[in-house]
Structures are given as structure tokens and as C-alpha cells.
Design an enzyme around this catalytic site. Structure first.
Site, PDB file in Angstrom:
ATOM      1  N   HIS A 166      -8.517   8.411  -3.366  1.00  0.00           N
ATOM      2  CA  HIS A 166      -9.194   7.629  -4.593  1.00  0.00           C
ATOM      3  C   HIS A 166     -10.087   8.916  -5.040  1.00  0.00           C
ATOM      4  O   HIS A 166     -10.516   8.631  -6.372  1.00  0.00           O
ATOM      5  CB  HIS A 166     -10.079   6.425  -4.326  1.00  0.00           C
ATOM      6  CG  HIS A 166      -9.084   5.454  -4.230  1.00  0.00           C
ATOM      7  ND1 HIS A 166      -8.515   4.904  -3.333  1.00  0.00           N
ATOM      8  CD2 HIS A 166      -8.939   4.213  -5.510  1.00  0.00           C
ATOM      9  CE1 HIS A 166      -7.680   3.668  -3.805  1.00  0.00           C
ATOM     10  NE2 HIS A 166      -8.168   3.428  -5.052  1.00  0.00           N
ATOM     11  N   GLY A 167     -10.541   9.761  -4.092  1.00  0.00           N
ATOM     12  CA  GLY A 167     -11.508  10.845  -4.881  1.00  0.00           C
ATOM     13  C   GLY A 167     -11.932  11.790  -3.697  1.00  0.00           C
ATOM     14  O   GLY A 167     -11.953  11.219  -2.590  1.00  0.00           O
TER      15      GLY A 167
END
Length: 482
Positions: free
Chosen positions: A326-327
């Protein structure tokens, strides 16, 4: 190009008319149109990154052809690893380079060593995490001989870049999407009508739920140190519905748009906030990603077939990697760890798939109370996890949660622009009730048999979109950053 923009409102009808009324007798021409339209759609954001999609497409197409011809296992493994290294190499550089550099510097600083390593000003290409996994799954399936490689480059390139789901999913498998692109498609009025309804529902979730809650969520999370516990709880709950409305809204529009072109995409959300445990939540939330990790990471690692310790290792691996996907921030990694810890008890006692099958049996009062309790408990735990997901740093996350448990008094919340919490609380109550009514069919959220009921819902959704539309809100989708 955004789904919720004037540009897309012009772009889509033009492509639709050319697709069905000009090129309907020529499959190759239709696929070429999809390819060109997809590149225009993506290039509208930044044309420079079209080269990444094109290169990834060329690499995996070529490797697929080579894998189809090669019988020697050692060479097949080499081709597979080339695909893995190229795809994950691009993803790692653009998404994680600065994260690793900064973490490396912080680690040495912690031990008293001051080192200088330069970071780069790297722009993250929109959707790179999505189309990278899509192309990677193709070469893995061809390597495993679960899929025959295609020699039709235009069709393959259209599969990789298919514009409805290019930048935020669902992450399609080649085994589902590619055969649909390779075969002749015929226009289906009923499917197109269902697609338009799904697009309307997706736009409602984006404009009325996600975009309306966004200014309040941003203000609360930015000023959490001065706000009371009830306001912070409301901020966390609002973000839970903001991210759900934003991401599932995108998926609904993507699936609905695909139906207009005679193509079916997989479901990506199935009313996850009605889940009764964390295992069920992950079978209903971002389904295309969770099943991707299940099939290409969890099962190859051994799944739950080995010892309990191996199973526990695999559970933590899949959740940590999911968080990292996700990041490039420790908040996402901790979010993944948090969900692994929530999932672990049911995994150990074997109840993680307890609610895998939907049963339409009548429940007694005690069973209904138990289900409500489990649903609320699951939602509360998921919402606590969203605090880590939304916060800028780990420190902010824990400070936010600590203040929830220690700051029970304070002045009533007033948003700088005059947004009233009660308006959005009422809105969410109606939204939850409506989703409960349609909870057994995520594909037909406005599929009522009575035409007058459908018409009323159409008018109501459009009215609410006009009422809650705010031109000053950032209309981009949250998952574009992933």
C-alpha cells in the site's frame, strides 16, 4: 483521467460509439481501440509514464511466448525470474527507493553514525502497483502451465492497459480478462444497463460518501491533538467510510464501465463492514489483492498445509507484504502487522473461514444479537487499524488512539468551513441501511424489480450528488497513490 470528471464524461461515449457502431465487426480493431483509448486515458495524467506500461507489456509478452516454446525447466525459471525482477524492480524503484534510503540513514543515525545518502525526487506513476501485479500474474500462470501464452500482441497489450481498471483495479488475472479480450464480443443491452446502474452507485459512493467526508477527516486528523475523544472516534469512523466509498466506488465504476464493452471484471468489494470476523472482512475487502497474495504468495509458501509455525509465518508474511504494497511508510507496514495479529487467533483455532458461506437461514433472536455484536466488534477493530493507515507517522497513530482513551471532554467540533457532523452522521446511517438491504448482490445495487422504486432511487442518488458536490474538494481517488 478521473472517472468523476467532465473529460471522462466526454471520453467514454466517444469510445463506446466507435467500439460498437464503427468497429463492431472487427475484433482486432476493437482491441486496438481499447489499447489506444487506455493509453489516452492513462496519458491524460502524465504521458511520460506510458513508456513504463509499454515496456512492461513488451517484456511479459515476449517472456510468455518464450515460456510457451521452452520445455527445459532451468530456462523456464530464468524467464520467470526475468519477469519478476523487471516488474518488481520498476515497482521497487519508483515506489520504495526513498523509503529504503531514509530507513537506511535512520538506522545508522540510531546507532550514532551520521551518514549522507541522497534521495531522489521520484514521481510515483499512478496505478503502477496494480498493472505490475496484473502482468506478473500472467507470466507466473504461463510458467505454471495454468495458462496458454497468447501470440496476439494487441490483445495482450489491451489486457495489460484495459482503462476501466488500469489505475486502481480490480487487479485482474489473465485467465479471466485475456480470454474475454481474445474472443468476439456482442452488445448485451441488459448487461450495459446493469453497468450504468453500477456506475451511478459508484459515483454516489465517491461523490456523496467519500468526497463529502474528506474535508472533515482531513481536519480531524490534522488537529487531533486539540480534539476530544468523541470527535476523534467520529473522525476514525468517517475515514473508514471515506476509504470504503472511495475505493469500492472506483471498483463499481470500473466494473460497470467494463460491462458497457461486453467485459466482466471480478468483484472487488462485497459489503466488508458487515463482516463478523477479520477473516470474513478480508474475503470481502479488496478481493482482487487478497486473492492475488493468497494464490501467488501464501499458497506457494505452504499456506496452512504444514505445521502451525509455518502457517503463522505465512500469515504474517501475507499481511506484512499487503501493508507494504500500500505504500512506502511504516504506518502501512504496522497496519498490515495489526491485521495479522487480529487474524491470528481465528487462524489458530480454525474459525477464520467460519463465515465463508453465506446462508439464508432464519436466525433466532440470540443468533441475531450475536451477529450484531460480532459485526460491531469487527468494525471497531478494523477502524482502529484505519487510524494507522490514515496517519502520517506511527507516532501520530498512537497519539491519536491514546487521546481517544484519555480526552473525554472538550468544546463541540466546528469545521472551519461549517460542515456539521450531524448531517453526515444521518447520511451514513441511511447509507448503511441501504447497503444492508442490497447486501446479497453487490453487482446490482439498484436492481429493484419495481420500476418506480428504481426511478425513485435514481432521482434520489442524483439529487444527493448535486446536493453534496463540493468543487473545492480534491476529487482524485485515494488508491491512486498506491
Amino acid at each position: 483521467m478521473l472517472f468523476n470528471s467532465i473529460d471522462f464524461a466526454i471520453f467514454l461515449p466517444v469510445v463506446f460509439i466507435l467500439y460498437w457502431f464503427v468497429l463492431n465487426r472487427n475484433l482486432k480493431a476493437q482491441n486496438l481501440l481499447l489499447l489506444v483509448a487506455s493509453y489516452v486515458f492513462y496519458g491524460w495524467w502524465d504521458w511520460r509514464f506510458l513508456s513504463l506500461i509499454a515496456f512492461s507489456t513488451l517484456v511479459d509478452y515476449t517472456l510468455g511466448v518464450l515460456l510457451g516454446k521452452e520445455e527445459k525447466e532451468s530456462k523456464r525459471k530464468i524467464y520467470l525470474w526475468i519477469s519478476v525482477i523487471v516488474n518488481l524492480g520498476f515497482l521497487g524503484f519508483f515506489k520504495y527507493y526513498n523509503f529504503f534510503v531514509e530507513s537506511f540513514v535512520d538506522a545508522f543515525t540510531f546507532f550514532g553514525q551520521d551518514i549522507k545518502v541522497g534521495s531522489l525526487s521520484i514521481i510515483l506513476p499512478v496505478g503502477i502497483s496494480f498493472y505490475t501485479f496484473q502482468t506478473l500474474s500472467y507470466t507466473i500462470d504461463v510458467y505454471k502451465r495454468n495458462l496458454e501464452p497468447t501470440k496476439k500482441f494487441i490483445a495482450f497489450a489491451a489486457f495489460v492497459s484495459f482503462f476501466p481498471q488500469l489505475v486502481a483495479g480490480p487487479i485482474e488475472r489473465a485467465s479471466n480478462l485475456l480470454p474475454q479480450i481474445l474472443k468476439k464480443r456482442t452488445f448485451n443491452y441488459c448487461e450495459a444497463k446493469d453497468g450504468l446502474r453500477l456506475m451511478l452507485w459508484g459515483l454516489f459512493k465517491k461523490v456523496v460518501i467519500a468526497d463529502s467526508l474528506s474535508p472533515i477527516v482531513n481536519d480531524i486528523f490534522s488537529n487531533y491533538s486539540t480534539l476530544s475523544s468523541p470527535v476523534l472516534i467520529m473522525g476514525a469512523v468517517f475515514f473508514a467510510f471515506q476509504i470504503y466509498g472511495d475505493f469500492s466506488g472506483y471498483s463499481d465504476i470500473a466494473i460497470g464501465t467494463s460491462k458497457l464493452f461486453g467485459i466482466e471484471l471480478m468483484s472487488n468489494f462485497k459489503f466488508p463492514y458487515f463482516s463478523k470476523n477479520i477473516g470474513e472482512f478480508w474475503r470481502r475487502w479488496h478481493i482482487s489483492l487478497s486473492t492475488w497474495f493468497r494464490d501467488y504468495l501464501y499458497i506457494p509458501l505452504g499456506g496452512s498445509r504444514g505445521s502451525k509455525m509455518v502457517g503463522i509465518r505465512n500469515v504474517f508474511a501475507i499481511f506484512l507484504v499487503s501493508g507494504f504494497w500500500h505504500g512506502a511508510n511504516w504506518t502501512f507496514i504496522f497496519w498490515g502487522l495489526f491485521h495479522a495479529l487480529l487474524f491470528l487467533p481465528s487462524f489458530l483455532i480454525g474459525t477464520n473461514r467460519k463465515y465463508a458461506e453465506v446462508k439464508n437461514t432464519r436466525l433466532n433472536v440470540l443468533a441475531m444479537i450475536s451477529n450484531v455484536y460480532r459485526t460491531l466488534l469487527t468494525f471497531i477493530l478494523v477502524t482502529i487499524g484505519w487510524v494507522f493507515f490514515r496517519s502520517e507517522t506511527i507516532t501520530d497513530s498512537f497519539s491519536y488512539l491514546k487521546r481517544i482513551g484519555s480526552s473525554f471532554s472538550g468544546i463541540p467540533y466546528i469545521h472551519p468551513n461549517g460542515y456539521r457532523l450531524v448531517d453526515y452522521i444521518v447520511l451514513l446511517v441511511f447509507f448503511i441501511v441501504y447497503e444492508y438491504i442490497i447486501r446479497n448482490n453487490e453487482r446490482k445495487p439498484i436492481g429493484f424489480k419495481n420500476r418506480y422504486v428504481r426511478l425513485f432511487v435514481y432521482i434520489l442518488l442524483v439529487f444527493l450528488m448535486l446536493l453534496f458536490y463540493d468543487d473545492g474538494v480534491d476529487r482524485s481517488f485515494i488508491y491512486f497513490q498506491f
